[in-house]
Design a protein around this motif. Structure first.
Motif, PDB file in Angstrom:
ATOM      1  N   PHE A  31       0.848  -1.201   0.000  1.00 25.61           N
ATOM      2  CA  PHE A  31       0.000   0.000   0.000  1.00 25.61           C
ATOM      3  C   PHE A  31       0.876   1.240   0.000  1.00 25.61           C
ATOM      4  O   PHE A  31       1.786   1.357   0.819  1.00 25.61           O
ATOM      5  N   GLU A  32       0.613   2.137  -0.934  1.00 23.43           N
ATOM      6  CA  GLU A  32       1.200   3.480  -0.854  1.00 23.43           C
ATOM      7  C   GLU A  32       0.073   4.504  -0.808  1.00 23.43           C
ATOM      8  O   GLU A  32       0.023   5.336   0.069  1.00 23.43           O
ATOM      9  N   ASN A  33      -0.855   4.413  -1.783  1.00 19.27           N
ATOM     10  CA  ASN A  33      -2.038   5.262  -1.788  1.00 19.27           C
ATOM     11  C   ASN A  33      -3.159   4.525  -2.508  1.00 19.27           C
ATOM     12  O   ASN A  33      -2.899   3.684  -3.347  1.00 19.27           O
ATOM     13  N   SER A  34      -4.380   4.874  -2.170  1.00 21.30           N
ATOM     14  CA  SER A  34      -5.515   4.346  -2.912  1.00 21.30           C
ATOM     15  C   SER A  34      -5.907   5.367  -3.969  1.00 21.30           C
ATOM     16  O   SER A  34      -6.058   6.549  -3.657  1.00 21.30           O
ATOM     17  N   PHE A  68       1.002   9.505   5.661  1.00 23.39           N
ATOM     18  CA  PHE A  68       2.446   9.718   5.659  1.00 23.39           C
ATOM     19  C   PHE A  68       2.882  10.158   4.269  1.00 23.39           C
ATOM     20  O   PHE A  68       3.573  11.149   4.107  1.00 23.39           O
ATOM     21  N   THR A  69       2.472   9.405   3.249  1.00 26.09           N
ATOM     22  CA  THR A  69       2.674   9.880   1.873  1.00 26.09           C
ATOM     23  C   THR A  69       1.327  10.358   1.349  1.00 26.09           C
ATOM     24  O   THR A  69       0.323   9.648   1.474  1.00 26.09           O
ATOM     25  N   PRO A  70       1.271  11.557   0.792  1.00 26.24           N
ATOM     26  CA  PRO A  70       0.010  12.080   0.297  1.00 26.24           C
ATOM     27  C   PRO A  70      -0.472  11.291  -0.918  1.00 26.24           C
ATOM     28  O   PRO A  70       0.359  10.804  -1.666  1.00 26.24           O
ATOM     29  N   PRO A  71      -1.789  11.169  -1.157  1.00 33.76           N
ATOM     30  CA  PRO A  71      -2.869  11.882  -0.469  1.00 33.76           C
ATOM     31  C   PRO A  71      -3.641  11.049   0.546  1.00 33.76           C
ATOM     32  O   PRO A  71      -4.623  11.573   1.076  1.00 33.76           O
ATOM     33  N   ASN A  72      -3.280   9.802   0.853  1.00 34.44           N
ATOM     34  CA  ASN A  72      -4.111   9.059   1.807  1.00 34.44           C
ATOM     35  C   ASN A  72      -3.365   7.932   2.515  1.00 34.44           C
ATOM     36  O   ASN A  72      -2.215   7.621   2.182  1.00 34.44           O
ATOM     37  N   SER A  73      -4.052   7.354   3.498  1.00 32.37           N
ATOM     38  CA  SER A  73      -3.519   6.226   4.264  1.00 32.37           C
ATOM     39  C   SER A  73      -4.675   5.269   4.527  1.00 32.37           C
ATOM     40  O   SER A  73      -5.809   5.533   4.109  1.00 32.37           O
ATOM     41  N   LEU A 195      -2.289   3.435   8.803  1.00 31.62           N
ATOM     42  CA  LEU A 195      -1.179   2.695   8.193  1.00 31.62           C
ATOM     43  C   LEU A 195      -0.843   3.326   6.855  1.00 31.62           C
ATOM     44  O   LEU A 195      -1.739   3.709   6.100  1.00 31.62           O
ATOM     45  N   ASP A 196       0.448   3.425   6.551  1.00 30.84           N
ATOM     46  CA  ASP A 196       0.834   3.950   5.235  1.00 30.84           C
ATOM     47  C   ASP A 196       2.138   3.288   4.796  1.00 30.84           C
ATOM     48  O   ASP A 196       2.922   2.818   5.637  1.00 30.84           O
ATOM     49  N   GLN A 197       2.368   3.259   3.479  1.00 28.54           N
ATOM     50  CA  GLN A 197       3.601   2.686   2.904  1.00 28.54           C
ATOM     51  C   GLN A 197       3.919   1.314   3.486  1.00 28.54           C
ATOM     52  O   GLN A 197       4.970   1.099   4.083  1.00 28.54           O
TER      53      GLN A 197
HETATM   54 CA    CA Z   1      -0.023   7.199   1.454  1.00 25.00          CA
END
Ligand code: CA
Length: 723
Positions: A31-34, A68-73, A195-197
Motif C-alpha cells: 500500500f502506498e495510496n488508494s 504519511f505519503t500524500p494523499p491518503n492512508s 497505516l501507510d507505505q
Molecule cells: Ca499514502
C-alpha cells in the motif's frame, strides 16, 4: 549428447537470468495510496464475537485527512474483545511488474495517535491462492504472528512512526507474500491506527541526493500537469508534490514514481491559479529541499480543446513512455521496462503521426523517431517476416510473455504494426535522405512479410495466428471473423510479394463452414456464428458480428488506418456495421441492465481492458458485463458515435477525472461497483483514442493508409473475390 543439451539449457537459462537482471526491479509495495476514495479495493476485513474492525463493504477505509505519503492512508479502527478480528492487505498484481528487489524486511508507517502500544495489532505474512473472481481462499501458507509493539520502540510524541520488521523474524516463511494480515493482540481494548507505505524492502544504502531544480506546470480545465526532466538518480524513490493557492501555504498532495516525469494534479477547479513545488524522497524517506515554485492557471475548455488535450495526453504514452532503444511501445505502464508490444507499437506509430501533425512534437522529432523504429525493426527477430507479440526492446529478441509456445511469429500483432507503418510511409513524403530512408525501410519490412506462410495447410482458407520456430503450429489458432483481425486478411491479400488468395477472405475470415461456425461459439450464443447475423439488439439490426456486437475493440483495432467507409463486402459496409456495434454498446450502457454504478449514456464503452480481476474482454450482454468500463471504448468510437463519445469524454474528465485522469490521459479502466480504478495505462488502449479522434476530426490516418497502392490493389482483388 546429454552434456551438450544441458549446456544449451544452461546457456539459455543464464541468458534469461541476464534478461531478468536488466528489467526494472520494483519495490514490493502493498500500500502506498488508494486511487479511489472511501475504501481500498485490495483489502478485506472480518471479525468475530465481541471483536471488531471498521470496514466499508468488507474493505479497509481510506483516510484522506492524515497520511504519511500524500494523499491518503489506511484506517485500522479496531476493538480487541472476545473473538478475533483480521484486516488483510493484498498485493496488487500488475501485468509485467513482475521483477522485484529481494526484500529483507517488512516496513510500514503508523500513526498511533492515542492508541496505547499494548493494543497494537499483530502482523503475519501469507501466501494465498484464491479462486477465480472470489475471495475464497483455496490454499494458504501463513507465517508466525508478530506483535507490532515489539518493533515500534517508545512512542514519545505524536507523529508517524516507522516500523521495520526483519523478515527472518517471521519464522520459516519462504517466498514473496501475497497478503499481509493484521490481527488483534490478546490485550483487550479499542484503538485506531493509520497505516501507510506498507512494503517489503531490501536495506538500501543511504546516499544523499540533490534537490530537484527545473520544474514546469501547465493548467488545463480541471487539472494541472506538473513536469520535470527525466530522473536518472536511482536513489530517488518518490517525487513529492506540493500545491498552494497563495504561493505561501503549501500542502503535500501526492507522490510520483521516478519513471514518470509528470504529476497530474486533478483539482476539479477551473479558473484558478495554483503554485507548485516538488522534492525528492529517498528510500529511507529522507526528503530533499524543494524545487523553485511554479505557477499555473486552469481555465474552461471548449470541445476542440478537450479533444486536443485527450489526443495529446494519450499520445505521450508512445512518445515519452516509449522504450528508449527501439522507440516502440511498452505493453503497459507501469509494467516491464524493456518489453515492447508489437501491435501497440503500430498503434503508437499512428499516434506519433497525429502528434507531428498537431504540433505536439515537431516533424523532425517524428522523423528521428521513425528512423530509430524502422532501424530496430529491420534487425529484430522475425519469423517468415512476421514479428512476435512481445520483444525485448534492448535486444530485439522475442519474449514468450504469454507462455513458451508463443515464442515465434504473431500475425495479428504484425498486421497491427504494419497498419501503422503503412500509414507512416506516405506521411513521410519529403524528398530528403531521412524521409527516403523511412519509406525504403518500411517497404523493405512490408515486402518481407510472408503472409502466405501463415496459410498453414496451404489450402487457401484460414490464416493461422501464430507460428513457432521450434514448435511449429502448436497454438493452431485460426483467424476467423467477426473480431479484431480483419486487417490481417486485408494486408495478407494486399501484399505485393507474399500474398494470400483474396478468396481466403470469404473462405477463412468470413467462412460459413462448420469449423468457422464452431469457432464463433466463443460468443456463447448462436447469433452471428455464420459470420452474418441480422438480429436486432437494443433496436438496432446488426448485419455482421456476434450477439450484441462483442467488445468495442473489434471496431477499433482494424480500422485505425483501414477506412471502414471503403470496406464493403458481400454482406455489409463496415463503417455502417461498426457504427451499429458502437450504438448497441451505447444503448446497452444507457439501459444498464445489470444496474452498475456509474454506467450511463455518458459513461459507456465495454471493451477489452484491465479490470478488478485482471485483463478481460467484457461484452455488452448481461452475462458478459462485470461493470468494468474502459475510456478507450467510447473515445476510439468517435467516428461512429461523435455525440455519445463527446458526452462520455466530458463526463469521464469532469466527473470521474479525479481517479480516471492521469499522466497519459485516461487510466485504462474503472469499475465503480468495486470502487476500483486501474493503476496502469495500456499500449493497446491509449493510441486508439488519439488516432480515432483524429479520424473523426480530419480523417488523417485513414487518408494516409488508404493512399497505399498495395492496399487499393488488394481491395480490388477482394471485390473480385465476391461469391
Ligand atoms: Ca499514502
Amino acid at each position: 549428447m546429454k552434456i551438450i543439451l544441458s549446456n544449451i539449457i544452461l546457456l539459455s537459462l543464464s541468458a534469461s537470468l541476464f534478461a531478468q537482471l536488466t528489467e526494472r526491479e520494483y519495490d514490493y509495495i502493498f500500500f502506498e495510496n488508494s486511487i479511489m476514495p472511501e475504501y481500498y479495493f485490495y483489502t478485506s476485513a472480518n471479525y468475530s464475537g465481541g471483536s471488531y474492525v471498521k470496514n466499508i463493504r468488507g474493505k479497509l477505509p481510506v483516510c484522506e485527512k492524515q497520511f504519511f505519503t500524500p494523499p491518503n492512508s489506511l484506517e485500522l479502527k479496531f476493538t480487541n474483545g472476545d473473538g478475533n478480528w483480521e484486516a488483510v492487505i493484498s498485493f496488487e498484481k500488475i501485468r509485467g511488474a513482475d521483477h522485484f528487489k529481494r526484500p529483507n524486511y517488512l516496513s510500514f508507517w503508523i500513526l498511533p495517535a492515542d492508541t496505547k502500544s499494548d493494543l497494537y495489532p499483530e502482523v503475519a505474512l501469507s501466501i494465498q491462492k484464491k479462486g477465480h473472481r472470489t475471495t475464497a481462499i483455496k490454499e494458504e501458507k501463513r507465517s508466525d504472528k508478530l506483535f507490532i509493539g515489539e518493533y515500534t520502540g517508545e512512542i514519545e510524541k505524536d507523529g508517524w512512526k516507522f516500523v521495520k520488521i526483519p523478515l527472518k523474524d517471521f519464522g520459516d516463511f519462504q517466498g514473496l507474500p501475497t497478503d499481509i494480515i493484521f490481527s488483534n493482540s490478546t490485550n483487550k481494548g479499542a484503538g485506531t491506527i493509520l497505516l501507510d507505505q506498507v512494503e517489503l524492502l531490501p536495506d538500501m544504502p543511504e546516499q544523499p541526493i540533490p534537490a530537484p531544480q527545473q520544474i514546469t506546470a501547465k493548467g488545463y480545465e480541471q487539472h494541472v500537469d506538473v513536469n520535470w526532466p527525466p530522473i536518472e538518480n536511482e536513489h530517488v524513490k518518490y517525487i513529492k508534490i506540493y500545491r498552494s493557492k497563495d504561493d505561501e501555504h503549501f500542502e503535500a498532495i501526492g507522490i510520483q514514481r521516478p519513471w514518470f516525469n509528470r504529476f497530474t494534479d486533478y483539482t476539479g477547479e477551473p479558473g484558478q491559479t495554483f503554485y507548485y513545488r516538488i522534492s525528492y524522497l529517498d528510500f529511507q524517506y529522507n526528503e530533499t529541499s524543494s524545487s523553485r515554485h511554479i505557477k499555473a492557471n486552469t481555465h474552461l475548455m471548449n470541445d476542440e480543446e478537450l479533444l486536443d488535450m485527450v489526443q495529446e495526453a494519450s499520445f505521450r504514452y508512445y512518445w515519452e513512455g516509449a522504450e528508449p532503444n527501439s522507440g516502440l511501445a511498452r505493453e503497459d505502464i507501469p509494467g516491464r521496462k524493456n518489453m515492447i508490444a508489437t501491435g501497440a507499437s503500430g498503434f503508437g506509430i499512428m499516434a506519433i503521426i497525429v502528434g507531428a501533425e498537431r504540433n505536439y512534437i515537431s516533424r523532425e522529432q517524428a522523423v528521428r523517431r521513425l528512423i530509430k523504429i524502422t532501424g530496430f525493426l529491420k534487425s529484430c527477430d522475425k519469423y517468415h517476416g512476421a514479428l512476435s507479440h512481445f520483444m525485448d526492446g534492448t535486444t530485439g529478441k522475442a519474449i514468450p510473455f504469454f507462455g513458451s509456445r508463443d515464442n515465434g511469429g504473431d500475425l495479428v500483432e504484425t498486421s497491427f504494426l504494419f497498419q501503422g507503418l503503412l500509414a507512416a510511409r506516405p506521411y513521410f513524403d519529403k524528398d530528403n535522405e531521412e524521409e527516403k530512408e523511412i519509406r525504403n525501410s518500411i517497404t523493405q519490412l512490408w515486402e518481407s512479410v510472408e503472409w502466405n506462410w501463415y496459410d498453414q495447410e496451404k489450402e487457401g482458407k484460414f490464416l493461422t495466428w501464430h507460428w513457432s520456430p521450434d514448435k511449429g503450429w502448436i497454438i493452431d489458432h485460426k483467424l476467423i471473423g467477426w473480431n479484431e483481425t480483419m486487417i490481417t486478411y486485408i494486408l495478407a491479400i494486399a501484399s505485393p510479394t507474399h500474398p494470400i488468395p483474396a478468396v481466403m477472405y470469404y473462405k477463412g475470415w468470413a467462412s460459413q463452414e462448420e469449423k468457422a461456425v464452431k469457432y464463433r461459439k466463443w460468443g456463447e450464443t448462436d447469433d452471428g456464428t455464420f459470420y452474418t447475423n441480422g438480429n436486432y439488439y437494443h433496436g438496432i439490426q446488426l448485419p455482421v458480428g456476434v450477439a450484441n456486437g462483442g467488445p468495442l475493440f473489434f471496431v477499433h483495432y482494424s480500422y485505425m488506418g483501414l477506412d471502414p467507409h471503403l470496406i464493403t463486402d458481400q454482406y455489409t459496409n463496415y463503417f455502417e456495421n461498426n457504427k451499429r456495434i458502437a450504438l448497441i454498446n451505447w444503448r446497452y450502457c444507457t439501459e444498464n441492465p445489470n444496474n452498475h454504478r456509474g454506467m450511463s449514456d455518458s459513461f459507456w464503452g465495454i471493451t477489452a481492458s484491465d479490470g478488478p480481476w485482471g485483463y478481460r474482454a467484457p461484452e455488452p450482454r448481461e452475462e458478459k458485463d462485470d461493470g468494468t468500463l474502459a475510456p478507450t471504448g467510447a473515445l476510439a468510437s468517435f467516428p461512429y458515435t461523435p455525440e455519445q463519445s463527446m458526452a462520455a469524454l466530458k463526463n469521464m474528465y469532469r466527473n470521474h477525472g479525479k481517479y480516471l485522469w492521469g499522466e497519459y490521459g485516461f487510466r485504462d479502466a474503472v469499475n465503480l461497483d468495486e470502487n476500483w480504478c486501474a493503476k496502469i495505462f495500456m499500449g493497446l488502449n491509449q493510441a486508439p483514442a488519439t488516432v480515432m479522434i483524429e479520424n473523426y476530426r480530419s480523417g488523417l490516418i485513414w487518408k494516409l493508409f488508404m493512399q497505399n497502392e498495395d492496399i487499393l490493389q488488394g481491395l480490388k482483388k477482394l471485390e473480385k473475390a465476391r461469391q
